[in-house]
Design a protein around this motif. Structure first.
Motif, short mmCIF file in Angstrom:
data_model
loop_
_atom_site.label_atom_id
_atom_site.label_comp_id
_atom_site.label_asym_id
_atom_site.label_seq_id
_atom_site.Cartn_x
_atom_site.Cartn_y
_atom_site.Cartn_z
N PRO A 123 0.83 -1.21 0.00
CA PRO A 123 0.00 0.00 0.00
C PRO A 123 0.86 1.26 0.00
O PRO A 123 1.87 1.32 0.72
CB PRO A 123 -0.80 -0.12 1.30
N ALA A 124 0.48 2.23 -0.80
CA ALA A 124 1.20 3.50 -0.88
C ALA A 124 0.22 4.65 -0.95
O ALA A 124 -0.83 4.54 -1.59
CB ALA A 124 2.12 3.51 -2.10
N VAL A 125 0.56 5.76 -0.30
CA VAL A 125 -0.28 6.96 -0.27
C VAL A 125 0.61 8.17 -0.52
O VAL A 125 1.69 8.29 0.06
CB VAL A 125 -1.01 7.12 1.08
N GLU A 126 0.15 9.06 -1.37
CA GLU A 126 0.86 10.31 -1.63
C GLU A 126 0.22 11.41 -0.78
O GLU A 126 -0.96 11.72 -0.96
CB GLU A 126 0.81 10.65 -3.12
N ARG A 127 1.00 11.97 0.13
CA ARG A 127 0.45 12.99 1.02
C ARG A 127 1.57 13.85 1.60
O ARG A 127 2.63 13.33 1.92
CB ARG A 127 -0.35 12.33 2.15
N TYR A 128 1.31 15.15 1.74
CA TYR A 128 2.26 16.09 2.35
C TYR A 128 3.60 16.12 1.61
O TYR A 128 4.66 16.26 2.21
CB TYR A 128 2.51 15.77 3.82
N ARG A 129 3.57 15.97 0.27
CA ARG A 129 4.76 16.00 -0.59
C ARG A 129 5.59 14.73 -0.47
O ARG A 129 6.69 14.67 -1.02
CB ARG A 129 5.62 17.24 -0.32
N PHE A 130 5.09 13.74 0.22
CA PHE A 130 5.83 12.50 0.40
C PHE A 130 5.05 11.31 -0.16
O PHE A 130 3.83 11.35 -0.30
CB PHE A 130 6.08 12.23 1.90
N ILE A 131 5.78 10.21 -0.42
CA ILE A 131 5.19 8.92 -0.75
C ILE A 131 5.33 8.04 0.49
O ILE A 131 6.46 7.72 0.90
CB ILE A 131 5.88 8.25 -1.95
N TRP A 132 4.19 7.66 1.09
CA TRP A 132 4.19 6.84 2.29
C TRP A 132 3.91 5.38 1.90
O TRP A 132 3.05 5.11 1.05
CB TRP A 132 3.10 7.30 3.25
N VAL A 133 4.62 4.45 2.54
CA VAL A 133 4.45 3.03 2.22
C VAL A 133 4.20 2.26 3.51
O VAL A 133 4.70 2.62 4.58
CB VAL A 133 5.68 2.49 1.47
N TRP A 134 3.42 1.19 3.40
CA TRP A 134 3.06 0.33 4.53
C TRP A 134 3.58 -1.08 4.21
O TRP A 134 3.16 -1.71 3.25
CB TRP A 134 1.55 0.30 4.71
N LEU A 135 4.51 -1.58 5.04
CA LEU A 135 5.13 -2.88 4.77
C LEU A 135 4.57 -4.01 5.65
O LEU A 135 4.96 -5.17 5.47
CB LEU A 135 6.64 -2.78 4.98
N GLY A 136 3.67 -3.69 6.57
CA GLY A 136 3.09 -4.69 7.46
C GLY A 136 1.84 -5.33 6.89
O GLY A 136 1.68 -5.47 5.67
N ASP A 137 0.92 -5.69 7.77
CA ASP A 137 -0.34 -6.32 7.38
C ASP A 137 -1.15 -5.32 6.55
O ASP A 137 -1.58 -4.29 7.06
CB ASP A 137 -1.11 -6.72 8.64
N PRO A 138 -1.39 -5.60 5.26
CA PRO A 138 -2.09 -4.62 4.42
C PRO A 138 -3.52 -4.34 4.87
O PRO A 138 -4.06 -3.26 4.57
CB PRO A 138 -2.06 -5.26 3.02
N ASP A 139 -4.14 -5.25 5.59
CA ASP A 139 -5.50 -5.02 6.08
C ASP A 139 -5.54 -3.92 7.15
O ASP A 139 -6.62 -3.41 7.47
CB ASP A 139 -6.09 -6.31 6.65
N LEU A 140 -4.39 -3.60 7.73
CA LEU A 140 -4.33 -2.57 8.78
C LEU A 140 -3.90 -1.21 8.23
O LEU A 140 -3.78 -0.25 9.00
CB LEU A 140 -3.36 -3.01 9.88
N ALA A 141 -3.68 -1.12 6.94
CA ALA A 141 -3.11 0.10 6.33
C ALA A 141 -4.17 1.19 6.17
O ALA A 141 -4.73 1.38 5.09
CB ALA A 141 -2.48 -0.23 5.00
N ASP A 142 -4.42 1.93 7.23
CA ASP A 142 -5.42 3.00 7.24
C ASP A 142 -4.73 4.34 6.96
O ASP A 142 -3.92 4.80 7.78
CB ASP A 142 -6.10 3.04 8.62
N PRO A 143 -5.01 5.00 5.84
CA PRO A 143 -4.37 6.28 5.54
C PRO A 143 -4.62 7.35 6.59
O PRO A 143 -3.84 8.30 6.71
CB PRO A 143 -4.99 6.67 4.19
N ASP A 144 -5.70 7.21 7.36
CA ASP A 144 -5.98 8.21 8.41
C ASP A 144 -4.94 8.18 9.53
O ASP A 144 -4.90 9.10 10.35
CB ASP A 144 -7.37 7.98 9.00
N THR A 145 -4.11 7.14 9.59
CA THR A 145 -3.09 7.07 10.62
C THR A 145 -1.74 7.63 10.16
O THR A 145 -0.77 7.58 10.91
CB THR A 145 -2.89 5.62 11.11
#
Length: 369
Positions: A123-145
């Protein structure tokens, strides 16, 4: 629920417990910055190691960011050495192609594609001029966090930043930012002054955040802040009131509200109109257990139109952080040479110790403590 503790230079306060010099691992069920937004294009893949995982990043034709494991299913050739072909990435070795989900869509010299031919997609999210990535359990990847760094894109703030490749564990950078009294000694020619060590401070913590607040009244501005005051108030001289409010967001984002104002004009009570205000935006991404990608920016809320001031501030902070790089590298080398040493904690370590405790709880929740 939050807890607040006040610490003065004369009185010790309760602390969260002992700390060893051990190298902390990195939680995986969290968001980390993998790159600045401008680093990821649809022209060629970007290679980046995050939490010891090699990644390949690129954009599809509609601009969406894709993050795949950087190893082809066939012979583990790095996909980041390959090419972006439309919405897919092509392996540089034998030409296999993968879509945004990591599924192989093309194999050379055959029509049937092996159903197991796939590489992990994250999972990847583009926010605040950055690319954020989640390497753990994808079911927990909440962009609000994703940690709040809204000043990076707010029209009320202007600034710029860079990336440091830090030769140390990410937690050492967090420690450094949570205790700014080191400025008196490491940055004496720019932002340091003895009042930093003399002033009391408040520490507030929740399950995921720590805030350290320090105010200094009726002091001489150090060179960095005198220059900024003159940018907004030409010809300014005299005493100032100074503040540093450090906001840690687990596991590795630290946004610091900083500034000075003409002495006695109410900055400590919230009226900063007679001063200059900036935010030092920092987020550290583990590369390995002993190296880090340190993304930072300095943003301000005055003279927003001036690219000259933006460049001067970026270059000035670059010089300050260069001094930190030298110290952190030396500290990492000393820790490696003394693996059984325990950190002895002072009052000034309160914020960093709470940050460490929060990270240790995150690791324990993942069974990686």
């Amino acid at each position: 629920m939050s807890v607040t503790e006040h610490t003065s230079v004369a009185q010790p306060a309760g602390n969260p417990g002992p700390a060893t010099a051990k190298i902390l691992s990195f939680p995986l069920n969290t968001w980390y910055v993998a790159a600045w937004d401008h680093e990821v294009t649809n022209k060629a893949p970007l290679s980046r190691r995050v939490c010891d995982k090699p990644l390949a990043l690129w954009r599809t034709t509609d601009g969406r960011v894709v993050v795949l494991a950087d190893a082809c299913w066939h012979r583990l050739a790095p996909l980041s050495h390959g090419a972006v072909v439309g919405d897919e990435i092509q392996c540089p070795y034998h030409g296999m192609r993968y879509d945004a989900a990591g599924r192989c869509t093309h194999m050379p010299a055959q029509r049937t594609i092996n159903p197991s031919a796939a590489v992990p997609s994250y999972p990847a999210v583009e926010r605040y001029r950055f690319i954020w990535v989640w390497l753990g359990d994808p079911d927990l990847a909440d962009p609000d966090t994703i940690p709040d760094m809204h000043q990076m894109t707010s029209p009320e703030w202007a600034g710029d930043g860079e990336t440091i490749h830090a030769d140390c564990n990410y937690q050492l950078v967090v420690d450094n930012l949570m205790d700014l009294t080191h400025e008196e000694f490491v940055h004496s020619s720019s932002i340091g002054q003895e009042e930093l060590s003399e002033a009391g401070f408040d520490t507030t913590h929740t399950d995921t955040t720590v805030t350290v607040t320090r105010h200094m009244s009726d002091i001489d501005p150090p060179p960095f802040w005198l220059k900024n005051m003159n940018d907004k108030f030409p010809g300014f001289s005299g005493k100032v009131d100074r503040w540093q409010i450090i906001h840690f967001q687990a596991p590795s984002t630290v946004c610091i509200d900083v500034g000075v104002a003409k002495a006695g004009t109410g900055a400590a009570e919230g009226d900063r109109s007679e001063g200059v205000n900036g935010y030092i935006m920092n987020t550290m991404t583990p590369e390995t257990d002993r190296t880090s990608h340190y993304f930072w920016a300095f943003v301000r809320n005055y003279r927003l139109e001036s690219q000259t001031i933006t460049t001067q501030l970026r270059n000035g902070v670059h010089g300050v952080f260069g001094e930190d790089e030298v110290m952190l590298k030396a500290q990492q080398e000393a820790i490696d040479a003394n693996p059984e040493h325990e950190f002895y904690s002072l009052n000034i370590d309160m914020g960093g110790m709470w940050a460490r405790r929060i990270i240790e709880r995150m690791l324990a929740a993942e069974g990686r403590g």
